[in-house]
Design an enzyme around this catalytic site. Structure first.
Site, PDB file in Angstrom:
ATOM      1  N   ASP A 130       0.816  -1.213   0.000  1.00 26.65           N
ATOM      2  CA  ASP A 130       0.000   0.000   0.000  1.00 26.65           C
ATOM      3  C   ASP A 130       0.848   1.260   0.000  1.00 26.65           C
ATOM      4  OD1 ASP A 130       1.019  -0.324   2.565  1.00 26.65           O
ATOM      5  OD2 ASP A 130      -0.915  -0.680   3.515  1.00 26.65           O
ATOM      6  N   ASN A 169      -6.783  -1.949  14.604  1.00 23.47           N
ATOM      7  CA  ASN A 169      -8.203  -2.259  14.379  1.00 23.47           C
ATOM      8  C   ASN A 169      -8.368  -3.529  13.542  1.00 23.47           C
ATOM      9  OD1 ASN A 169      -7.361  -1.415  11.888  1.00 23.47           O
ATOM     10  ND2 ASN A 169      -8.915   0.187  11.639  1.00 23.47           N
ATOM     11  N   HIS A 197      -6.688  -4.227  10.725  1.00 21.65           N
ATOM     12  CA  HIS A 197      -6.452  -4.123   9.284  1.00 21.65           C
ATOM     13  C   HIS A 197      -5.160  -4.832   8.905  1.00 21.65           C
ATOM     14  CE1 HIS A 197      -4.247   0.031   9.715  1.00 21.65           C
ATOM     15  NE2 HIS A 197      -3.344  -0.903   9.558  1.00 21.65           N
ATOM     16  N   GLU A 249      -9.323  -1.711   5.781  1.00 22.43           N
ATOM     17  CA  GLU A 249      -9.964  -1.287   7.021  1.00 22.43           C
ATOM     18  C   GLU A 249     -11.283  -2.026   7.224  1.00 22.43           C
ATOM     19  OE1 GLU A 249      -8.174   0.507   8.918  1.00 22.43           O
ATOM     20  OE2 GLU A 249      -8.070   2.602   8.305  1.00 22.43           O
TER      21      GLU A 249
END
Ligand code: GLP
Length: 251
Positions: free
Chosen positions: A78, A147, A149, A154
């Site tokens: 990414d 979280n 990811h 996400e």
């Protein structure tokens, strides 16, 4: 694919340095017998991994080091959308600093999505096509977001989400603010990420997790039923998943 299960046995090591050495050894072994491209990640977890890799490469006999350098081919997960060229917070700059220069890699060996592309959606499609033409990922290195990811997938995120442009959550922008002078508002709102589709298609996945703050999310990712609310939990379906963690992350 394998059914979700509780049979994943993480390799648990003393601390981040031991984890970095173990993962660097895996990466080096992969590049000494290159098959498909490597899949790489950025983040605090990976910085010591790349430093250990550079040290190991320097200790190799010159002929073997040349095999690694000449055969290097990797695709990062990414990068942020919209940073200025040369912004040191971009993952492209991070990879240049932590990997390309220390390893002495030729330009173009380390691929990332171009977060400066005028059309990020089109860039995501182009990057996915480039990876597909390369045969897909061999060994995929992954960190874990607080979280749940992986890459910038996400929650909520399904197991078949493809490479695409995504909105980053407030939690992720806070988590990554350190690279932006500590200001979450300075963290870009969007990123281009490989999807769970490309990640789960890798031949082998190595999830690397260090630090006590990730202990609860790691436990849920490995041992709770997979769900879109915790994108990393889809990794339970991968038949060649390795988890390398330190004691704090496994607490
Ligand atoms: C970031 C990246 C991920 C990375 C994860 C963990 O946002 N997009 O690829 O693995 O979050 O980062 P860290 O290692 O800094 O905790």
């Amino acid at each position: 694919m394998r059914p979700s299960h509780s049979s994943i046995t993480p390799v648990v090591l003393a601390g981040p340095e031991a984890v970095a050495e173990r993962v660097a050894a895996l990466l080096l072994a992969d590049r000494l017998r290159p098959d498909r491209p490597l899949g790489l990640a950025t983040g605090r977890t990976m910085a010591p991994v790349y430093a250990a890799l550079a040290r190991r490469l320097r200790r190799l006999p010159p002929g073997l080091a040349a095999v690694v350098r000449d055969g290097w081919w990797s695709f990062n997960l990414d990068d942020y959308v919209g940073l200025a060229p040369g912004d040191p917070a971009s993952f492209a700059a991070t990879m240049a600093h932590q990997l390309e220069r220390p390893l002495g890699l030729a330009p173009g060996r380390v691929r990332l999505p171009d977060g400066r592309a005028a059309d990020p959606d089109a860039e995501a499609r182009r990057y996915a096509t480039e990876l597909r033409r390369a045969g897909g990922i061999g060994l995929q290195l992954l960190g874990l977001g607080l979280n749940g990811h992986v890459g910038f997938n996400e929650p909520p995120c399904g197991a078949s989400a493809p490479c695409r442009c995504v909105e980053l959550s407030d939690q992720t922008r806070r988590q990554n603010a350190a690279a932006f002078g500590g200001d979450p508002e300075a963290v870009p709102r969007r990123a281009i990420t490989l999807g769970l589709a490309e990640i789960l298609a890798a031949r082998r996945v190595v999830l690397v997790v260090t630090g006590g703050e990730k202990a609860s999310v790691l436990r849920r990712a490995l041992w709770e039923p997979p769900s879109p609310e915790l994108p990393a939990s889809w990794l339970q379906h991968h038949r060649a998943l390795s988890v390398i963690a330190d004691k704090a992350a496994m607490a």
